[in-house]
Motif scaffolding. Structure first.
Motif, PDB file in Angstrom:
ATOM      1  N   GLU A  11      15.985   0.428 -12.212  1.00 43.49           N
ATOM      2  CA  GLU A  11      16.318  -0.780 -12.978  1.00 43.49           C
ATOM      3  C   GLU A  11      15.508  -1.984 -12.507  1.00 43.49           C
ATOM      4  O   GLU A  11      16.036  -3.086 -12.334  1.00 43.49           O
ATOM      5  CB  GLU A  11      17.826  -1.052 -12.910  1.00 43.49           C
ATOM      6  CG  GLU A  11      18.647   0.069 -13.510  1.00 43.49           C
ATOM      7  CD  GLU A  11      20.146  -0.114 -13.316  1.00 43.49           C
ATOM      8  OE1 GLU A  11      20.577  -1.181 -12.860  1.00 43.49           O
ATOM      9  OE2 GLU A  11      20.877   0.835 -13.630  1.00 43.49           O
ATOM     10  N   GLY A  12      14.207  -1.765 -12.253  1.00 45.33           N
ATOM     11  CA  GLY A  12      13.305  -2.841 -11.895  1.00 45.33           C
ATOM     12  C   GLY A  12      13.353  -3.289 -10.447  1.00 45.33           C
ATOM     13  O   GLY A  12      12.660  -4.227 -10.068  1.00 45.33           O
ATOM     14  N   GLU A  13      14.129  -2.608  -9.628  1.00 45.10           N
ATOM     15  CA  GLU A  13      14.277  -2.985  -8.227  1.00 45.10           C
ATOM     16  C   GLU A  13      13.891  -1.819  -7.321  1.00 45.10           C
ATOM     17  O   GLU A  13      14.258  -0.679  -7.583  1.00 45.10           O
ATOM     18  CB  GLU A  13      15.736  -3.373  -7.960  1.00 45.10           C
ATOM     19  CG  GLU A  13      15.992  -3.915  -6.583  1.00 45.10           C
ATOM     20  CD  GLU A  13      17.432  -4.358  -6.414  1.00 45.10           C
ATOM     21  OE1 GLU A  13      17.911  -4.335  -5.268  1.00 45.10           O
ATOM     22  OE2 GLU A  13      18.091  -4.702  -7.418  1.00 45.10           O
ATOM     23  N   LEU A  14      13.162  -2.116  -6.240  1.00 42.92           N
ATOM     24  CA  LEU A  14      12.818  -1.067  -5.286  1.00 42.92           C
ATOM     25  C   LEU A  14      14.054  -0.701  -4.478  1.00 42.92           C
ATOM     26  O   LEU A  14      14.730  -1.579  -3.934  1.00 42.92           O
ATOM     27  CB  LEU A  14      11.702  -1.513  -4.345  1.00 42.92           C
ATOM     28  CG  LEU A  14      10.355  -1.831  -4.979  1.00 42.92           C
ATOM     29  CD1 LEU A  14       9.303  -2.047  -3.902  1.00 42.92           C
ATOM     30  CD2 LEU A  14       9.920  -0.760  -5.954  1.00 42.92           C
ATOM     31  N   VAL A  15      14.327   0.607  -4.417  1.00 38.45           N
ATOM     32  CA  VAL A  15      15.544   1.082  -3.732  1.00 38.45           C
ATOM     33  C   VAL A  15      15.252   2.167  -2.706  1.00 38.45           C
ATOM     34  O   VAL A  15      16.160   2.634  -2.019  1.00 38.45           O
ATOM     35  CB  VAL A  15      16.593   1.581  -4.744  1.00 38.45           C
ATOM     36  CG1 VAL A  15      17.028   0.462  -5.685  1.00 38.45           C
ATOM     37  CG2 VAL A  15      16.079   2.782  -5.540  1.00 38.45           C
ATOM     38  N   GLY A  16      14.004   2.585  -2.590  1.00 37.40           N
ATOM     39  CA  GLY A  16      13.662   3.640  -1.639  1.00 37.40           C
ATOM     40  C   GLY A  16      12.174   3.649  -1.359  1.00 37.40           C
ATOM     41  O   GLY A  16      11.389   3.037  -2.084  1.00 37.40           O
ATOM     42  N   LEU A  17      11.816   4.357  -0.280  1.00 42.44           N
ATOM     43  CA  LEU A  17      10.410   4.452   0.084  1.00 42.44           C
ATOM     44  C   LEU A  17      10.144   5.749   0.822  1.00 42.44           C
ATOM     45  O   LEU A  17      11.040   6.364   1.404  1.00 42.44           O
ATOM     46  CB  LEU A  17       9.975   3.262   0.945  1.00 42.44           C
ATOM     47  CG  LEU A  17      10.694   2.992   2.260  1.00 42.44           C
ATOM     48  CD1 LEU A  17      10.262   3.910   3.395  1.00 42.44           C
ATOM     49  CD2 LEU A  17      10.448   1.546   2.679  1.00 42.44           C
ATOM     50  N   ALA A  18       8.892   6.145   0.776  1.00 41.18           N
ATOM     51  CA  ALA A  18       8.398   7.288   1.544  1.00 41.18           C
ATOM     52  C   ALA A  18       7.012   6.913   2.046  1.00 41.18           C
ATOM     53  O   ALA A  18       6.110   6.641   1.250  1.00 41.18           O
ATOM     54  CB  ALA A  18       8.330   8.551   0.686  1.00 41.18           C
ATOM     55  N   HIS A  19       6.867   6.849   3.363  1.00 42.22           N
ATOM     56  CA  HIS A  19       5.570   6.593   3.988  1.00 42.22           C
ATOM     57  C   HIS A  19       5.038   7.926   4.507  1.00 42.22           C
ATOM     58  O   HIS A  19       5.746   8.623   5.233  1.00 42.22           O
ATOM     59  CB  HIS A  19       5.707   5.634   5.176  1.00 42.22           C
ATOM     60  CG  HIS A  19       6.173   4.278   4.806  1.00 42.22           C
ATOM     61  ND1 HIS A  19       6.861   3.468   5.676  1.00 42.22           N
ATOM     62  CD2 HIS A  19       6.047   3.571   3.658  1.00 42.22           C
ATOM     63  CE1 HIS A  19       7.131   2.323   5.089  1.00 42.22           C
ATOM     64  NE2 HIS A  19       6.661   2.361   3.863  1.00 42.22           N
ATOM     65  N   TYR A  20       3.812   8.251   4.174  1.00 47.97           N
ATOM     66  CA  TYR A  20       3.247   9.526   4.602  1.00 47.97           C
ATOM     67  C   TYR A  20       1.754   9.389   4.833  1.00 47.97           C
ATOM     68  O   TYR A  20       1.145   8.401   4.447  1.00 47.97           O
ATOM     69  CB  TYR A  20       3.550  10.617   3.571  1.00 47.97           C
ATOM     70  CG  TYR A  20       2.850  10.417   2.239  1.00 47.97           C
ATOM     71  CD1 TYR A  20       1.672  11.105   1.957  1.00 47.97           C
ATOM     72  CD2 TYR A  20       3.370   9.568   1.265  1.00 47.97           C
ATOM     73  CE1 TYR A  20       1.024  10.934   0.742  1.00 47.97           C
ATOM     74  CE2 TYR A  20       2.723   9.391   0.054  1.00 47.97           C
ATOM     75  CZ  TYR A  20       1.556  10.069  -0.200  1.00 47.97           C
ATOM     76  OH  TYR A  20       0.906   9.890  -1.389  1.00 47.97           O
ATOM     77  N   ARG A  21       1.184  10.413   5.472  1.00 48.30           N
ATOM     78  CA  ARG A  21      -0.241  10.380   5.793  1.00 48.30           C
ATOM     79  C   ARG A  21      -0.761  11.801   5.958  1.00 48.30           C
ATOM     80  O   ARG A  21       0.009  12.748   6.058  1.00 48.30           O
ATOM     81  CB  ARG A  21      -0.480   9.590   7.071  1.00 48.30           C
ATOM     82  CG  ARG A  21       0.247  10.141   8.274  1.00 48.30           C
ATOM     83  CD  ARG A  21       0.197   9.178   9.457  1.00 48.30           C
ATOM     84  NE  ARG A  21       1.287   9.422  10.376  1.00 48.30           N
ATOM     85  CZ  ARG A  21       1.243  10.271  11.385  1.00 48.30           C
ATOM     86  NH1 ARG A  21       0.162  10.999  11.598  1.00 48.30           N
ATOM     87  NH2 ARG A  21       2.267  10.435  12.181  1.00 48.30           N
ATOM     88  N   GLU A  22      -2.068  11.888   6.013  1.00 52.03           N
ATOM     89  CA  GLU A  22      -2.714  13.162   6.307  1.00 52.03           C
ATOM     90  C   GLU A  22      -2.663  13.401   7.809  1.00 52.03           C
ATOM     91  O   GLU A  22      -2.777  12.474   8.606  1.00 52.03           O
ATOM     92  CB  GLU A  22      -4.158  13.118   5.831  1.00 52.03           C
ATOM     93  CG  GLU A  22      -4.894  14.417   6.021  1.00 52.03           C
ATOM     94  CD  GLU A  22      -6.275  14.365   5.407  1.00 52.03           C
ATOM     95  OE1 GLU A  22      -6.438  14.867   4.285  1.00 52.03           O
ATOM     96  OE2 GLU A  22      -7.188  13.823   6.060  1.00 52.03           O
ATOM     97  N   MET A  23      -2.488  14.663   8.187  1.00 55.32           N
ATOM     98  CA  MET A  23      -2.450  15.029   9.600  1.00 55.32           C
ATOM     99  C   MET A  23      -3.297  16.280   9.795  1.00 55.32           C
ATOM    100  O   MET A  23      -3.196  17.235   9.018  1.00 55.32           O
ATOM    101  CB  MET A  23      -0.999  15.310  10.026  1.00 55.32           C
ATOM    102  CG  MET A  23      -0.846  15.656  11.484  1.00 55.32           C
ATOM    103  SD  MET A  23       0.894  15.846  11.982  1.00 55.32           S
ATOM    104  CE  MET A  23       1.255  17.500  11.389  1.00 55.32           C
TER     105      MET A  23
END
Length: 146
Positions: free
Chosen positions: A57-69
């Motif tokens: 609904e137009g609001e950020l509610v979660g995140l996932a930070h990731y990278r190559e390893m």
């Protein structure tokens, strides 16, 4: 299912991203440090790590930070999920499912055969979810302070 949009974080999301990231920091009982958070944001901007965000609904509610390893034992690169968080009031709305599905798609696009991550031993809700979508490895994590 709730209409969750998963996308890469953008510059315009900075303040909302901070708000969600503060929740993650608080969950792990760490102090909010503006300099450290600015460093993480710079890593994202420099593409040293990637950030998917969940929008509801137009609001950020979660995140996932990731990278190559690098995985020397296997001789190929894999994905590593550093941070995964959904605001408590949005849990149970399939936000984490959508984030993990998007992460899986990103891994496939990168040619990573798998993604690894760690979580706290007492993070029971997350562990129950992870047990449904992934295989727990036999590896234990240690840290040597230097």
């Amino acid at each position: 299912m709730t209409n969750v949009i998963i996308r890469f974080v953008e510059e315009k999301d900075y303040q909302q991203w901070i708000d969600v990231y503060k929740g993650y920091i608080s969950f792990y009982q760490r102090d909010f440090d503006e300099k450290k958070v600015a460093t993480v944001w710079q890593w994202i901007k420099d593409k040293k790590m990637f950030a998917l965000v969940a929008e509801l609904e137009g609001e950020l509610v979660g995140l996932a930070h990731y990278r190559e390893m690098l995985s020397p034992l296997n001789g190929f690169t894999v994905g590593f999920l550093d941070d995964l968080f959904v605001n408590p009031d949005c849990r149970g709305k399939k936000v984490v499912d959508a984030l993990m599905q998007a992460l899986k798609q990103q891994a496939q696009q990168q040619g990573w055969p798998f993604i690894r991550w760690i979580t706290a031993e007492n993070n029971y809700r997350a562990k129950a979810f992870y047990d449904r979508i992934a295989t727990k490895t036999a590896w234990n994590t240690y840290q040597m302070d230097c």
